[in-house]
Scaffold this active site. Structure first.
Site, mmCIF file in Angstrom:
data_model
loop_
_atom_site.group_PDB
_atom_site.id
_atom_site.type_symbol
_atom_site.label_atom_id
_atom_site.label_comp_id
_atom_site.label_asym_id
_atom_site.label_seq_id
_atom_site.Cartn_x
_atom_site.Cartn_y
_atom_site.Cartn_z
ATOM 1 C CG HIS A 39 10.982 -64.553 -19.845
ATOM 2 N ND1 HIS A 39 12.325 -64.272 -19.919
ATOM 3 C CD2 HIS A 39 10.546 -64.649 -21.126
ATOM 4 C CE1 HIS A 39 12.686 -64.211 -21.191
ATOM 5 N NE2 HIS A 39 11.624 -64.433 -21.957
ATOM 6 C CG ASP A 77 8.332 -59.592 -16.527
ATOM 7 O OD1 ASP A 77 7.999 -58.765 -17.400
ATOM 8 O OD2 ASP A 77 8.954 -60.642 -16.790
#
Lengths: 422, 148
Positions: free
Chosen positions: A139, A216
């Site tokens: 991302h 993440d």
């Protein structure tokens, strides 16, 4: 009653297992509403999940009866709400099996958590020519903070590739762990492809060379059990609003030894030990990284969300979502005009696809007309789109409250899209 | 200044047509306009970076020309619905002067009554309008510079 299938069937009515999706759905008030005159089919939980009544009530209760500021009040309300707020830190620690609540830093979201690590750990320990390894399916939140550090300190971004099914190339990853690499920052679960990476192996390979690892977990923490000690992750970050909690609250887990070495992120109230105009000293972690009034009500909401998920049981959620994913994958791949991206053996219930000859925007518009809420575009992962060779995809991201019958509604909408736009 | 009614004939036709339709039919109406756009001539060489409107979920190209004292626009997109929307915008507001174009507002866009029809439609259509206004003003400045 639509009980949850161990093995899904194609009719949307299956019936074994210990997970009652209809009861779950009743916990989410928004799921009973209509969109364009059709029942809402919410397939955008990867962007932000809906909230159960338990979260809504917990937050309302605080606002109506318990609200004040935390940490510095000498009065009853402040003391009791501080206890509840700090209790959430313990809930978070338990949820990801951190060794101590002192390893839990409360942030605004994942993005802030990664920026915090880049701005503190990164600025202090990384310098000219040092490498940060990310993957090809990050991302933007796990790309841009490192690019800012690159511009400031001259660090190098190294990208571990994926294969055409969306599986991380572990050999190529290992090859990037050379003498210059000083940090690995990698997604635990791709927000576009759903790929769940072998996080423990990724950490082990990095640790063998003395390199710390940030994971993440924005998507992973929603779709699987996260044990930061078993993973041996140095940093683990995620956000509340994808985990059925409110917006504006996120989590940075950091090993105590690392947090202790990191300078403050932002300056202000709450994070200081003593302030004079000549010199200021800072509190110990995690408070050192939490300047200003924290997201009090949101923290209570996140605690309620974690309690809710825990009560249902992550193992039950995993099994149910796996059945949903299998069913959705079968239905989508049976359509000749659907190209599905991301077919890793280990993946969460996230389905990115395009319809041949139809722009993803048009596909998503046809889905919207049928009441199906999905996301379209690049999903904050522009480099991944370039790797896949597309401008964008439609993404259906499923959650524990979705059903096989809802997947059927999506399939019908895709058939209509073919008629309308094909 | 009020925009002369005869310059908004196409716009008013869209308003009247859409007013008669229910929400689902409006959706199909826009798709029809989008499909018809493909049959009109949009110079393929203009589907380039120079004519690309930035900031859209799909690609939108707008070509500007000047005829009979007014600004003319043609639009194209890679998504059919957006093609319909850009076609409605360029068809509605071609032929206006820059001053008249500057008087076109969000109320005109709302007047098309696209309501809850397509995703982010009003934001997207306002962006198209602003782009057309910018192109017309830039063309006027260019003409003024040439005559000086």
């Amino acid at each position: 009653m639509n009980m949850i299938p161990q093995t899904p069937n194609l009719t949307g009515h299956s019936v074994e297992g210990s997970f009652d999706v209809e009861r779950i759905r009743q916990d989410f008030p928004i799921l009973s509403r209509q969109v364009h005159g059709k029942p809402l089919v919410y397939f955008d939980s990867g962007a932000s999940a809906q909230k159960p009544r338990a979260v809504i009530d917990a937050m309302s209760q605080v606002l109506e009866n318990e609200y004040t500021n935390v940490h510095r009040g000498a009065h009853y309300l402040s003391q009791t709400l501080t206890d509840r707020y700090e209790g959430v830190r313990e809930t978070i620690a338990r949820f990801i099996n951190a060794a101590s609540e002192e390893e839990i830093v409360i942030t605004r979201n994942t993005t802030e958590a990664i920026n915090l690590v880049a701005a503190t750990y990164g600025r202090k320990f990384l310098g000219q020519g040092d490498g940060v390894v990310v993957s090809a399916m990050e991302h933007h939140a796990n790309i841009v903070p490192w690019q800012l550090l690159r511009d400031e300190k001259g660090v190098k971004l190294k990208v571990a590739p994926i294969d055409d099914t969306g599986v991380l190339d572990l050999d190529a990853y290992e090859a990037l762990l050379d003498g210059n690499t000083k940090l690995v920052a990698i997604t635990h679960c791709s927000n576009v492809l759903g790929t769940i990476v072998p996080a423990a192996e990724i950490v082990r390979l990095a640790h063998d060379r003395g390199i710390p690892v940030l994971l993440d977990g924005s998507q992973a923490v929603v779709h699987g059990t996260v044990d930061v000690q078993a993973l041996d992750a140095d940093f683990y970050v995620f956000t509340g609003h994808k985990l059925y909690g409110p917006t504006a609250i996120g989590v940075l887990y950091g090993k105590a030894g690392l947090l202790a070495q990191m300078p403050p992120y932002q300056g202000g109230g709450d994070m200081i030990a003593k302030v004079t105009f000549e010199k200021t000293t800072y509190r110990e972690p995690p408070y050192r990284f939490e300047a200003g009034t924290p997201p009090i009500v949101e923290a209570i909401g996140l605690g309620a969300a974690m309690d809710y998920v825990t009560a249902i049981g992550m193992d039950n959620i995993i099994a149910y979502e796996k059945a949903l994913l299998t069913y959705a994958t079968e239905r989508l791949t049976a359509m000749p005009d659907i190209r599905l991206f991301g077919t890793a053996p280990e993946k969460a219930a996230i389905l990115s696809f395009v319809q041949q000859g139809i722009h993803p925007f048009d596909t998503a518009a046809a889905m919207d007309r049928a009441g199906v809420a999905a996301r379209v575009g690049q999903h904050c992962a522009e480099p991944l789109m370039a790797r896949l060779g597309v401008d964008g995809t439609v993404r259906a991201s499923l959650a524990m409250y979705n059903t096989t019958a809802e997947i059927d509604v999506m399939i019908e909408a895709l058939e209509r899209a073919r008629t309308l736009f094909g | 200044m009020i925009i002369p009614a005869e310059k908004l004939t196409q716009y008013n036709e869209y308003v009247e047509a859409l007013d008669l339709l229910d929400e689902e039919s409006r959706f199909e109406y826009i798709i029809d306009i989008g499909k018809r756009t493909d049959k009109a001539t949009f110079p393929p060489e203009c589907m380039d970076q120079a004519h690309l409107m930035h900031g859209c979920m799909s690609k939108v190209w707008i070509v500007h020309t000047q005829e009979d004292g007014g600004h003319r626009f043609r639009g194209q997109s890679d998504a059919i619905i957006v093609k319909g929307l850009v076609s409605m915008m360029t068809g509605s507001f071609s032929g206006l002067t820059s001053a008249e174009l500057a008087k076109v507002t969000l109320d005109h866009v709302r007047g098309l009554n696209l309501g809850a029809l397509t995703m982010q439609r009003q934001v997207g259509m306002m962006a198209m309008l602003k782009h057309m206004q910018k192109l017309s003003q830039r063309a006027d400045l260019s003409v003024a510079a040439d005559s000086n």
